[in-house]
Design a protein around this motif. Structure first.
Motif, PDB file in Angstrom:
ATOM      1  N   ASN A 113      -8.585  16.641  58.342  1.00 45.75           N
ATOM      2  CA  ASN A 113      -7.314  16.259  58.064  1.00 45.75           C
ATOM      3  C   ASN A 113      -7.300  14.711  57.758  1.00 45.75           C
ATOM      4  O   ASN A 113      -8.403  13.819  57.906  1.00 45.75           O
ATOM      5  N   ALA A 114      -6.037  14.180  57.309  1.00 45.31           N
ATOM      6  CA  ALA A 114      -5.829  12.810  57.128  1.00 45.31           C
ATOM      7  C   ALA A 114      -4.382  12.462  57.162  1.00 45.31           C
ATOM      8  O   ALA A 114      -3.387  13.287  57.086  1.00 45.31           O
ATOM      9  N   PHE A 115      -3.839  11.070  57.250  1.00 43.75           N
ATOM     10  CA  PHE A 115      -2.579  10.991  57.247  1.00 43.75           C
ATOM     11  C   PHE A 115      -2.318   9.627  56.858  1.00 43.75           C
ATOM     12  O   PHE A 115      -3.392   8.791  56.789  1.00 43.75           O
ATOM     13  N   ALA A 116      -1.022   9.218  56.417  1.00 39.38           N
ATOM     14  CA  ALA A 116      -0.749   7.960  56.355  1.00 39.38           C
ATOM     15  C   ALA A 116       0.633   7.635  56.666  1.00 39.38           C
ATOM     16  O   ALA A 116       1.452   8.434  57.063  1.00 39.38           O
ATOM     17  N   THR A 117       0.775   6.357  56.954  1.00 42.94           N
ATOM     18  CA  THR A 117       1.988   5.872  57.733  1.00 42.94           C
ATOM     19  C   THR A 117       2.073   4.463  57.572  1.00 42.94           C
ATOM     20  O   THR A 117       1.431   3.542  57.062  1.00 42.94           O
ATOM     21  N   GLY A 118       3.435   3.687  57.988  1.00 42.67           N
ATOM     22  CA  GLY A 118       3.686   2.452  57.797  1.00 42.67           C
ATOM     23  C   GLY A 118       5.056   2.262  57.646  1.00 42.67           C
ATOM     24  O   GLY A 118       5.566   3.175  56.863  1.00 42.67           O
ATOM     25  N   TRP A 119       5.741   1.106  57.955  1.00 39.82           N
ATOM     26  CA  TRP A 119       7.053   1.141  57.710  1.00 39.82           C
ATOM     27  C   TRP A 119       7.393   0.715  56.102  1.00 39.82           C
ATOM     28  O   TRP A 119       8.718   0.680  55.773  1.00 39.82           O
ATOM     29  N   ASN A 120       6.600   0.057  55.366  1.00 40.81           N
ATOM     30  CA  ASN A 120       6.659   0.133  53.774  1.00 40.81           C
ATOM     31  C   ASN A 120       5.393   0.196  53.057  1.00 40.81           C
ATOM     32  O   ASN A 120       4.275   0.262  53.635  1.00 40.81           O
ATOM     33  N   LYS A 121       5.365   0.165  51.816  1.00 47.62           N
ATOM     34  CA  LYS A 121       4.202   0.788  51.095  1.00 47.62           C
ATOM     35  C   LYS A 121       3.119  -0.214  50.980  1.00 47.62           C
ATOM     36  O   LYS A 121       2.216  -0.002  50.618  1.00 47.62           O
ATOM     37  N   ASN A 122       3.598  -1.674  51.376  1.00 44.88           N
ATOM     38  CA  ASN A 122       2.751  -2.369  51.003  1.00 44.88           C
ATOM     39  C   ASN A 122       2.245  -2.937  52.723  1.00 44.88           C
ATOM     40  O   ASN A 122       1.295  -4.160  52.865  1.00 44.88           O
ATOM     41  N   ASP A 123       2.621  -2.315  53.589  1.00 44.46           N
ATOM     42  CA  ASP A 123       1.904  -2.449  54.971  1.00 44.46           C
ATOM     43  C   ASP A 123       1.820  -1.065  55.816  1.00 44.46           C
ATOM     44  O   ASP A 123       2.367  -0.878  56.809  1.00 44.46           O
ATOM     45  N   ALA A 124       0.872  -0.252  55.002  1.00 41.97           N
ATOM     46  CA  ALA A 124       0.736   1.021  55.598  1.00 41.97           C
ATOM     47  C   ALA A 124      -0.934   1.256  56.243  1.00 41.97           C
ATOM     48  O   ALA A 124      -1.665   0.277  56.223  1.00 41.97           O
ATOM     49  N   LEU A 125      -1.150   2.481  56.939  1.00 43.44           N
ATOM     50  CA  LEU A 125      -2.270   2.681  57.052  1.00 43.44           C
ATOM     51  C   LEU A 125      -2.736   4.282  56.810  1.00 43.44           C
ATOM     52  O   LEU A 125      -1.929   5.202  56.665  1.00 43.44           O
ATOM     53  N   VAL A 126      -3.695   4.478  56.247  1.00 39.42           N
ATOM     54  CA  VAL A 126      -4.511   5.469  55.774  1.00 39.42           C
ATOM     55  C   VAL A 126      -5.815   5.840  56.739  1.00 39.42           C
ATOM     56  O   VAL A 126      -6.684   5.033  56.740  1.00 39.42           O
ATOM     57  N   ALA A 127      -5.776   6.984  57.148  1.00 34.70           N
ATOM     58  CA  ALA A 127      -6.701   7.469  58.274  1.00 34.70           C
ATOM     59  C   ALA A 127      -7.179   8.881  57.900  1.00 34.70           C
ATOM     60  O   ALA A 127      -6.458   9.634  57.636  1.00 34.70           O
ATOM     61  N   VAL A 128      -8.542   9.026  57.926  1.00 30.92           N
ATOM     62  CA  VAL A 128      -9.008  10.515  57.869  1.00 30.92           C
ATOM     63  C   VAL A 128      -9.866  10.878  59.004  1.00 30.92           C
ATOM     64  O   VAL A 128     -10.329  10.017  59.835  1.00 30.92           O
ATOM     65  N   SER A 129      -9.994  12.150  59.121  1.00 33.11           N
ATOM     66  CA  SER A 129     -10.688  12.443  60.258  1.00 33.11           C
ATOM     67  C   SER A 129     -12.393  12.374  59.981  1.00 33.11           C
ATOM     68  O   SER A 129     -12.614  12.360  59.072  1.00 33.11           O
ATOM     69  N   GLN A 130     -12.846  12.420  61.346  1.00 33.57           N
ATOM     70  CA  GLN A 130     -14.335  12.539  61.089  1.00 33.57           C
ATOM     71  C   GLN A 130     -14.889  13.888  60.554  1.00 33.57           C
ATOM     72  O   GLN A 130     -15.860  13.906  59.855  1.00 33.57           O
ATOM     73  N   GLY A 131     -14.264  14.844  60.896  1.00 26.53           N
ATOM     74  CA  GLY A 131     -14.629  16.245  60.366  1.00 26.53           C
ATOM     75  C   GLY A 131     -14.559  16.427  58.882  1.00 26.53           C
ATOM     76  O   GLY A 131     -15.456  16.781  58.241  1.00 26.53           O
ATOM     77  N   LEU A 132     -13.299  15.600  58.401  1.00 27.99           N
ATOM     78  CA  LEU A 132     -13.398  15.679  56.866  1.00 27.99           C
ATOM     79  C   LEU A 132     -14.330  15.143  56.131  1.00 27.99           C
ATOM     80  O   LEU A 132     -15.015  15.485  55.147  1.00 27.99           O
ATOM     81  N   LEU A 133     -14.740  13.781  56.907  1.00 29.35           N
ATOM     82  CA  LEU A 133     -15.771  12.899  56.092  1.00 29.35           C
ATOM     83  C   LEU A 133     -16.745  13.634  56.067  1.00 29.35           C
ATOM     84  O   LEU A 133     -17.870  13.573  55.155  1.00 29.35           O
ATOM     85  N   GLU A 134     -17.309  14.419  57.147  1.00 32.87           N
ATOM     86  CA  GLU A 134     -18.557  15.062  57.262  1.00 32.87           C
ATOM     87  C   GLU A 134     -18.703  16.321  56.521  1.00 32.87           C
ATOM     88  O   GLU A 134     -19.910  16.472  56.186  1.00 32.87           O
ATOM     89  N   ARG A 135     -17.726  17.040  56.500  1.00 30.28           N
ATOM     90  CA  ARG A 135     -17.815  18.292  55.617  1.00 30.28           C
ATOM     91  C   ARG A 135     -17.373  18.444  54.041  1.00 30.28           C
ATOM     92  O   ARG A 135     -17.557  19.224  53.434  1.00 30.28           O
ATOM     93  N   PHE A 136     -16.605  17.438  53.858  1.00 25.58           N
ATOM     94  CA  PHE A 136     -16.148  17.389  52.229  1.00 25.58           C
ATOM     95  C   PHE A 136     -17.108  16.641  51.376  1.00 25.58           C
ATOM     96  O   PHE A 136     -17.605  15.450  51.864  1.00 25.58           O
ATOM     97  N   SER A 137     -16.939  16.893  50.148  1.00 28.21           N
ATOM     98  CA  SER A 137     -17.707  16.197  49.205  1.00 28.21           C
ATOM     99  C   SER A 137     -16.854  14.838  49.076  1.00 28.21           C
ATOM    100  O   SER A 137     -15.851  14.873  49.201  1.00 28.21           O
ATOM    101  N   PRO A 138     -17.754  13.893  48.493  1.00 26.64           N
ATOM    102  CA  PRO A 138     -17.295  12.337  48.046  1.00 26.64           C
ATOM    103  C   PRO A 138     -15.994  12.762  47.147  1.00 26.64           C
ATOM    104  O   PRO A 138     -14.770  12.100  47.356  1.00 26.64           O
ATOM    105  N   ASP A 139     -16.020  13.836  46.225  1.00 25.51           N
ATOM    106  CA  ASP A 139     -14.723  14.013  45.361  1.00 25.51           C
ATOM    107  C   ASP A 139     -13.530  14.469  46.003  1.00 25.51           C
ATOM    108  O   ASP A 139     -12.419  14.106  45.691  1.00 25.51           O
TER     109      ASP A 139
END
Length: 296
Positions: A113-139
């Motif tokens: 999984n992954a998510f994005a949040t933040g009060w405006n588009k120039n002050d946001a947070l993007v995060a990904v789960s450890q599981g996604l990084l381990e099992r998904f290809s770079p693309d």
């Protein structure tokens, strides 16, 4: 049960704060002086203030809440080449999308999984789960990140907060009209607000709140298609389709995102029947078919 108790407690707190605020602002009560009629203008202003205050406050603290509730660790200085790749990829996607570089983090979860949040588009947070990084290809990881950058670039967090503020306003507004009707017309109470007003208002807020959630979730599902299109544009349609297909293959893994972030994740729990009205995400099959038509 705990969620309902928290809702009721919050509602009672709002009623108390509302009473104090109205007195301080000199509204002299929302009720008009001539019997059972409501001062609808004052009531609507009051409900809008409190309805939008809650949603905008949640928006402004969304990054802090996301970090606290998911255990997201922000990458300030990359310690591995994988973290360095992650920062570089997000930086490139943000530049292509025309937004400032968001904070980037990883949260400890097995599900992809992954998510994005933040009060405006120039002050946001993007995060990904450890599981996604381990099992998904770079693309596939890049496509997921592009999807989340799409949410940020489209201003989806702000849009959803404003929609929530609107529905909050009308839930409070019509619930108090119903409470006043029950108190004054059915129970014939002519002096202040009786217990019937508070009980009827709370019940009406519960019912209307459920209906409002259906509206908000409908908008949330529409948002996902736009973010998928942005992901396909930034990372390539094949990569975006591949990422969604990988997510579909892992649908048996429970999605354990906090409720406050569920609408901002790439993946959501699949529900059927009437429960589907409360889904924050469309079915993955529908999202894949939409992108396939776009590619064709």
């Amino acid at each position: 049960m705990m969620r309902i108790l928290l809702f009721l407690g919050t509602n009672l707190a709002v009623l108390l704060i509302a009473s104090i605020t109205l007195s301080l602002l000199g509204f002299n009560g929302i009720m008009a002086a001539n019997g059972v009629d409501l001062n609808l203008n004052s009531l609507l202003i009051f409900c809008a203030v409190f309805g939008f205050a809650g949603s905008l406050f949640s928006l402004f603290i969304s990054k802090w809440m996301a970090k606290m509730t998911t255990g997201t660790e922000i990458i300030s200085q990359p310690r591995t080449r994988h973290e360095q790749w992650l920062l570089h990829t997000v930086e490139q996607l943000a530049r292509d999308a025309g937004i400032k570089m968001p904070e980037v983090g990883i949260f400890p979860a097995y599900e992809a999984n992954a998510f994005a949040t933040g009060w405006n588009k120039n002050d946001a947070l993007v995060a990904v789960s450890q599981g996604l990084l381990e099992r998904f290809s770079p693309d596939e990881v890049k496509a997921v990140l592009a999807h989340e950058i799409g949410h940020v670039a489209n201003g989806d967090m702000v849009t959803l907060a404003l929609i929530q503020g609107v529905v909050n306003t009308f839930v409070m507004f019509f619930a108090r009209i119903f409470g006043n009707f029950v108190d004054r017309v059915i129970f014939k109470n002519e002096e202040g607000h009786g217990i019937a007003y508070y009980v009827a208002t709370i019940v009406a807020e519960l019912v209307l709140g459920i209906l409002a959630t259906i509206i908000v979730m409908w908008f949330s599902r529409r948002r996902e298609f736009r973010a998928d299109e942005a992901g396909a544009r930034l990372a390539g349609t094949s990569a975006m389709v591949g990422a969604l297909q990988r997510l579909r293959a892992e649908q048996g893994v429970p999605v354990q995102m906090p409720d406050s972030l569920a609408a901002f994740g790439i993946n959501g729990t699949l529900k059927h029947g009437l429960a589907g009205l409360f889904m924050s995400h469309p079915p993955l099959e529908e999202r894949i078919e939409t992108l396939m038509r776009r590619r064709g």
